[in-house]
Write a protein that holds these residues in place. Structure first.
Motif, PDB file in Angstrom:
ATOM      1  N   GLY A   1       0.690  -1.667   0.505  1.00 23.58           N
ATOM      2  CA  GLY A   1      -0.423  -0.086   0.068  1.00 23.58           C
ATOM      3  C   GLY A   1       0.542   1.051   0.164  1.00 23.58           C
ATOM      4  O   GLY A   1       0.609   2.443  -0.998  1.00 23.58           O
ATOM      5  N   VAL A   2       1.484   1.421   0.517  1.00 20.20           N
ATOM      6  CA  VAL A   2       2.705   2.377   0.586  1.00 20.20           C
ATOM      7  C   VAL A   2       4.055   2.277  -0.249  1.00 20.20           C
ATOM      8  O   VAL A   2       4.502   2.797  -1.024  1.00 20.20           O
ATOM      9  CB  VAL A   2       4.065   2.453   1.814  1.00 20.20           C
ATOM     10  CG1 VAL A   2       5.111   3.639   2.536  1.00 20.20           C
ATOM     11  CG2 VAL A   2       2.825   2.457   3.202  1.00 20.20           C
ATOM     12  N   GLN A   3       4.400   1.394  -0.893  1.00 19.30           N
ATOM     13  CA  GLN A   3       5.594   1.177  -1.644  1.00 19.30           C
ATOM     14  C   GLN A   3       4.905   1.845  -2.921  1.00 19.30           C
ATOM     15  O   GLN A   3       5.399   1.496  -4.313  1.00 19.30           O
ATOM     16  CB  GLN A   3       6.659  -0.395  -1.869  1.00 19.30           C
ATOM     17  CG  GLN A   3       7.589   0.408  -2.544  1.00 19.30           C
ATOM     18  CD  GLN A   3       8.501  -1.271  -1.874  1.00 19.30           C
ATOM     19  OE1 GLN A   3       8.007  -1.404  -0.681  1.00 19.30           O
ATOM     20  NE2 GLN A   3       9.352  -1.240  -2.491  1.00 19.30           N
ATOM     21  N   TYR A   4       3.807   0.676  -3.570  1.00 17.98           N
ATOM     22  CA  TYR A   4       2.976   1.052  -5.067  1.00 17.98           C
ATOM     23  C   TYR A   4       1.148   1.455  -4.399  1.00 17.98           C
ATOM     24  O   TYR A   4       0.606   0.397  -5.218  1.00 17.98           O
ATOM     25  CB  TYR A   4       3.162  -0.482  -5.679  1.00 17.98           C
ATOM     26  CG  TYR A   4       4.633  -0.372  -6.203  1.00 17.98           C
ATOM     27  CD1 TYR A   4       5.097  -0.671  -7.024  1.00 17.98           C
ATOM     28  CD2 TYR A   4       5.129  -2.090  -5.434  1.00 17.98           C
ATOM     29  CE1 TYR A   4       6.014  -0.261  -7.253  1.00 17.98           C
ATOM     30  CE2 TYR A   4       6.382  -1.395  -5.746  1.00 17.98           C
ATOM     31  CZ  TYR A   4       7.046  -1.130  -6.810  1.00 17.98           C
ATOM     32  OH  TYR A   4       8.129  -1.532  -7.048  1.00 17.98           O
ATOM     33  N   PRO A   5       0.908   2.751  -4.110  1.00 13.44           N
ATOM     34  CA  PRO A   5      -0.285   2.707  -3.510  1.00 13.44           C
ATOM     35  C   PRO A   5      -0.946   2.982  -4.710  1.00 13.44           C
ATOM     36  O   PRO A   5      -2.635   2.564  -4.724  1.00 13.44           O
ATOM     37  CB  PRO A   5       0.356   4.749  -3.707  1.00 13.44           C
ATOM     38  CG  PRO A   5       1.463   5.414  -3.997  1.00 13.44           C
ATOM     39  CD  PRO A   5       2.289   3.485  -4.007  1.00 13.44           C
TER      40      PRO A   5
ATOM     41  N   ALA B   1       3.851  10.100   7.313  1.00 11.02           N
ATOM     42  CA  ALA B   1       4.030  10.125   5.755  1.00 11.02           C
ATOM     43  C   ALA B   1       3.659   8.634   4.638  1.00 11.02           C
ATOM     44  O   ALA B   1       2.597   8.980   4.050  1.00 11.02           O
ATOM     45  CB  ALA B   1       5.023  10.836   5.657  1.00 11.02           C
ATOM     46  N   ALA B   2       3.892   7.995   5.550  1.00 15.12           N
ATOM     47  CA  ALA B   2       4.246   6.879   5.224  1.00 15.12           C
ATOM     48  C   ALA B   2       2.493   6.457   5.096  1.00 15.12           C
ATOM     49  O   ALA B   2       2.056   5.199   3.526  1.00 15.12           O
ATOM     50  CB  ALA B   2       5.223   5.271   5.774  1.00 15.12           C
ATOM     51  N   MET B   3       2.428   6.066   6.172  1.00 13.66           N
ATOM     52  CA  MET B   3       0.234   5.436   6.048  1.00 13.66           C
ATOM     53  C   MET B   3      -0.047   6.455   4.927  1.00 13.66           C
ATOM     54  O   MET B   3      -1.502   6.182   4.495  1.00 13.66           O
ATOM     55  CB  MET B   3      -0.133   5.905   7.564  1.00 13.66           C
ATOM     56  CG  MET B   3       1.134   5.000   8.479  1.00 13.66           C
ATOM     57  SD  MET B   3       1.135   3.080   8.315  1.00 13.66           S
ATOM     58  CE  MET B   3      -0.380   2.526   7.458  1.00 13.66           C
ATOM     59  N   LYS B   4       0.169   7.466   4.996  1.00 20.55           N
ATOM     60  CA  LYS B   4      -0.970   8.677   4.369  1.00 20.55           C
ATOM     61  C   LYS B   4      -1.063   8.395   3.101  1.00 20.55           C
ATOM     62  O   LYS B   4      -1.124   8.580   2.115  1.00 20.55           O
ATOM     63  CB  LYS B   4      -0.320  10.260   4.640  1.00 20.55           C
ATOM     64  CG  LYS B   4      -0.818  10.753   6.124  1.00 20.55           C
ATOM     65  CD  LYS B   4      -1.286  12.076   6.852  1.00 20.55           C
ATOM     66  CE  LYS B   4      -1.332  12.995   7.619  1.00 20.55           C
ATOM     67  NZ  LYS B   4      -2.415  11.472   8.157  1.00 20.55           N
ATOM     68  N   ALA B   5       0.191   7.830   2.768  1.00 22.10           N
ATOM     69  CA  ALA B   5       0.094   7.791   1.391  1.00 22.10           C
ATOM     70  C   ALA B   5      -0.534   6.495   0.747  1.00 22.10           C
ATOM     71  O   ALA B   5      -0.506   6.016  -0.467  1.00 22.10           O
ATOM     72  CB  ALA B   5       2.206   7.349   1.096  1.00 22.10           C
ATOM     73  N   ILE B   6      -1.290   5.364   1.223  1.00 26.64           N
ATOM     74  CA  ILE B   6      -1.889   4.521   1.510  1.00 26.64           C
ATOM     75  C   ILE B   6      -2.968   5.170   0.161  1.00 26.64           C
ATOM     76  O   ILE B   6      -3.777   6.021   1.048  1.00 26.64           O
ATOM     77  CB  ILE B   6      -2.171   3.728   2.142  1.00 26.64           C
ATOM     78  CG1 ILE B   6      -1.453   3.289   3.215  1.00 26.64           C
ATOM     79  CG2 ILE B   6      -3.212   2.293   1.784  1.00 26.64           C
ATOM     80  CD1 ILE B   6      -1.310   2.739   4.357  1.00 26.64           C
ATOM     81  N   LYS B   7      -2.927   4.942  -0.612  1.00 24.22           N
ATOM     82  CA  LYS B   7      -4.278   4.911  -1.635  1.00 24.22           C
ATOM     83  C   LYS B   7      -5.571   3.622  -1.681  1.00 24.22           C
ATOM     84  O   LYS B   7      -6.641   3.616  -1.986  1.00 24.22           O
ATOM     85  CB  LYS B   7      -4.075   5.803  -2.910  1.00 24.22           C
ATOM     86  CG  LYS B   7      -3.330   6.658  -2.915  1.00 24.22           C
ATOM     87  CD  LYS B   7      -2.557   7.267  -3.874  1.00 24.22           C
ATOM     88  CE  LYS B   7      -1.897   8.519  -4.209  1.00 24.22           C
ATOM     89  NZ  LYS B   7      -1.616   8.752  -5.609  1.00 24.22           N
TER      90      LYS B   7
END
Length: 359
Positions: free
Chosen positions: A145-149, A282-288
């Motif tokens: 989820g973070v790496q390839y949102p 910030a990483a958790m907010k990157a999850i789309k």
């Protein structure tokens, strides 16, 4: 990692994906590494990636999968993929020089996901419908989820976390050091005729008290599973290699494989990649992708509060926190009992119904 396979599992069709030139996060460069994987369902159906858990196998499943479950091959193309270090895909036990045995490099969650992304591209998958995982499989789902949102619609994280907590790290030190204490281990450079079997047995026994809750033990639930007493349960399940409901077999596992997976687990943190560089929020907010986060209320590995915090750090409307209220501890998420399995199926079906409404 040797396993006791049933005749049905032996007959399953398993594929091998050669990664070719593949660079690890630690800087090591590989040329002959591979992933073992298994697919069920119609390749034209929406694809669900199902990474293995610690000690899991692609010939089984921890997250409930099958025609009777929400994740069914009748509707989805399901890809079971083995982790690096798990004994199926490239691992210390099956890798050539210079990365054989104790020379195997450290593996991060990001390495696991990068390799799996290459597999998905090889299979012609432009976008995953979901990544679903239990335990370390859930850790990989968070990492996806973070790496390839933008590459998946959903992630389902069952009894896992987006990072290894200090308590989780300390718990793993027990089994790890029980293994290291075996004089035959020799820094990972043991021989096939002198395996550190006391170490792997010690690993299993040190692990044995953590899989289920204190209440599960107090209510003697091991008797319901057919064992005559607690010692019979320990001897058959943990010493005998039956493992847990997730299919783990510690006592016959390769010691270096166990340590490789343990190191991956202890260093797990979705923020350990650029551009986040340790900024977990910030990483958790990157999850789309819509995220279904399902810890168990009595899990001793991944505490339920961690899942609630992780969902709170996601952007509004992204995460759903749906804890499994159960005395089955960590194993509540691994199809260990009908009640918790039904809860998982209902939650997953509700999540997937959102996509069907939009279609």
């Amino acid at each position: 990692m040797p396993r006791k396979l049933t005749a049905e599992q032996e007959a399953m069709k398993v594929e091998k994906f050669e990664l070719g030139d593949f660079n690890l996060e630690c800087g090591a460069q590989t040329q002959d590494w591979f992933l073992l994987y298994r697919c069920i369902g119609d390749p034209k159906s929406p694809a669900i990636l199902k990474p293995t858990c610690f000690g899991g196998t692609i010939r089984g499943s921890d997250v409930p999968v099958g025609v009777e479950h929400a994740i069914t091959p009748e509707k989805y193309y399901i890809i079971f993929v083995g982790m690096f270090g798990g004994g199926e895909s490239s691992s210390p036990s099956n890798t050539n020089v210079p990365f054989n045995g104790g020379n195997f490099p450290p593996i991060s969650l990001a390495d696991q996901v990068n390799a799996q992304k290459k597999l998905c591209e090889f299979l012609g998958i432009k976008k995953l419908f979901a990544v679903a995982g239990f335990s370390m499989g859930a850790c990989q789902a968070f990492q996806w989820g973070v790496q390839y949102p933008d590459y998946m619609d959903f992630i389902i994280a069952v009894c896992g976390s987006a990072r290894c907590s200090p308590h989780n790290y300390v718990f793993l030190e027990g089994p790890k050091n029980a293994l290291l204490a075996d004089a035959k281990f020799k820094g990972g450079h043991y021989s096939a005729d002198a395996l550190p079997q006391l170490g792997t047995k010690g690993f299993a026994r040190a692990y044995s008290g953590w899989g289920f809750s204190a209440t599960w033990h107090r209510e003697l639930k091991f008797l319901d599973l057919g064992y005559k007493d607690i010692d019979d349960y320990l001897a058959q399940v943990w010493d005998g290699g039956l493992g847990t409901t997730a299919g783990t077999d510690y006592t016959s596992s390769d010691a270096n494989d166990l340590l490789c997976l343990t190191r991956t687990w202890q260093t797990a943190n979705v923020a350990n990649i650029a551009p986040y560089d340790g900024d977990f929020e910030a990483a958790m907010k990157a999850i789309k992708a819509r995220a279904l986060v399902m810890p168990c209320t009595t899990d001793q590995y991944f505490e339920v509060e961690a899942g609630e915090i992780e969902v709170s750090l996601m952007n509004p409307g992204i995460g759903t926190f749906k804890p499994i209220v159960s005395i089955w501890g960590h194993q509540a998420g691994a199809g260990s009992n009908p009640t918790d399995t039904k809860f998982f199926n209902n939650a997953a079906a509700e999540l997937f119904a959102e996509a069907e409404k939009k279609a």
